[in-house]
Design a protein around this motif. Structure first.
Motif, PDB file in Angstrom:
ATOM      1  N   GLY A  56       0.691  -1.293   0.131  1.00 19.89           N
ATOM      2  CA  GLY A  56      -0.037   0.137   0.070  1.00 19.89           C
ATOM      3  C   GLY A  56       0.937   1.197  -0.053  1.00 19.89           C
ATOM      4  N   VAL A  57       1.828   1.184   0.667  1.00 17.61           N
ATOM      5  CA  VAL A  57       2.936   2.497   0.907  1.00 17.61           C
ATOM      6  C   VAL A  57       3.506   2.710  -0.349  1.00 17.61           C
ATOM      7  N   ALA A  83       2.636   1.619  -3.432  1.00 20.36           N
ATOM      8  CA  ALA A  83       1.823   1.557  -4.726  1.00 20.36           C
ATOM      9  C   ALA A  83       1.941   3.002  -5.462  1.00 20.36           C
ATOM     10  N   THR A  84       1.586   4.073  -4.631  1.00 23.39           N
ATOM     11  CA  THR A  84       1.550   5.352  -5.214  1.00 23.39           C
ATOM     12  C   THR A  84       3.073   5.818  -6.034  1.00 23.39           C
ATOM     13  N   PRO A  85       4.293   5.601  -5.298  1.00 24.28           N
ATOM     14  CA  PRO A  85       5.500   6.215  -6.091  1.00 24.28           C
ATOM     15  C   PRO A  85       5.634   5.109  -7.248  1.00 24.28           C
ATOM     16  N   GLY A  95       3.487   3.603  -9.043  1.00 25.34           N
ATOM     17  CA  GLY A  95       2.587   3.779 -10.160  1.00 25.34           C
ATOM     18  C   GLY A  95       2.761   4.945 -10.854  1.00 25.34           C
ATOM     19  N   ALA A  96       3.564   6.028 -10.107  1.00 21.94           N
ATOM     20  CA  ALA A  96       3.842   7.353 -10.812  1.00 21.94           C
ATOM     21  C   ALA A  96       4.968   7.275 -11.484  1.00 21.94           C
ATOM     22  N   ASP A 111       3.892   5.528 -14.715  1.00 22.20           N
ATOM     23  CA  ASP A 111       3.052   6.433 -15.456  1.00 22.20           C
ATOM     24  C   ASP A 111       4.342   7.141 -16.269  1.00 22.20           C
TER      25      ASP A 111
END
Length: 104
Positions: free
Chosen positions: A69-70, A72-74, A76-77, A80
């Motif tokens: 969860g921690v 996932a965002t970096p 994913g960025a 992208d």
């Protein structure tokens, strides 16, 4: 726009986006459910094979979810910002069709 009317193409695009989001959300819910169920079923064998307690097995699983969860965002960025370049490379070399996000 006269009368503040939304063009039909915009309405269709919004509806298509909503359908896609609903589909992705449904599949994600099903996959997470399968993951939780599978771990609960496999935990006794994992615990026995690794010679750890039941609490340790579930604590490790919980920590892995927290890390995922921690991260996932970096991650994913990062995907992208770089993935599109790879897709366009493949399109230039006849392997894939270039996606709409690629310019040039």
């Amino acid at each position: 726009m006269p009368g503040n009317k939304v063009p039909a193409a915009v309405e269709w695009q919004a509806a298509a986006s909503h359908r896609e989001n609903s589909f992705v959300g449904s599949t994600q819910i099903a996959s997470w459910g399968a993951l939780y169920y599978a771990f609960a079923v496999l935990a006794p064998d994992i615990r026995r094979d690794l010679h750890i307690s039941n609490e340790t097995a579930f604590a490790a699983f919980s920590w892995s979810l927290l890390v995922a969860g921690v991260a996932a965002t970096p991650i994913g960025a990062l995907v992208d910002s770089t993935c599109c370049h790879w897709r366009c490379w493949g399109a230039r070399h006849g392997r894939w069709r270039c996606s709409a996000c690629c310019t040039g």
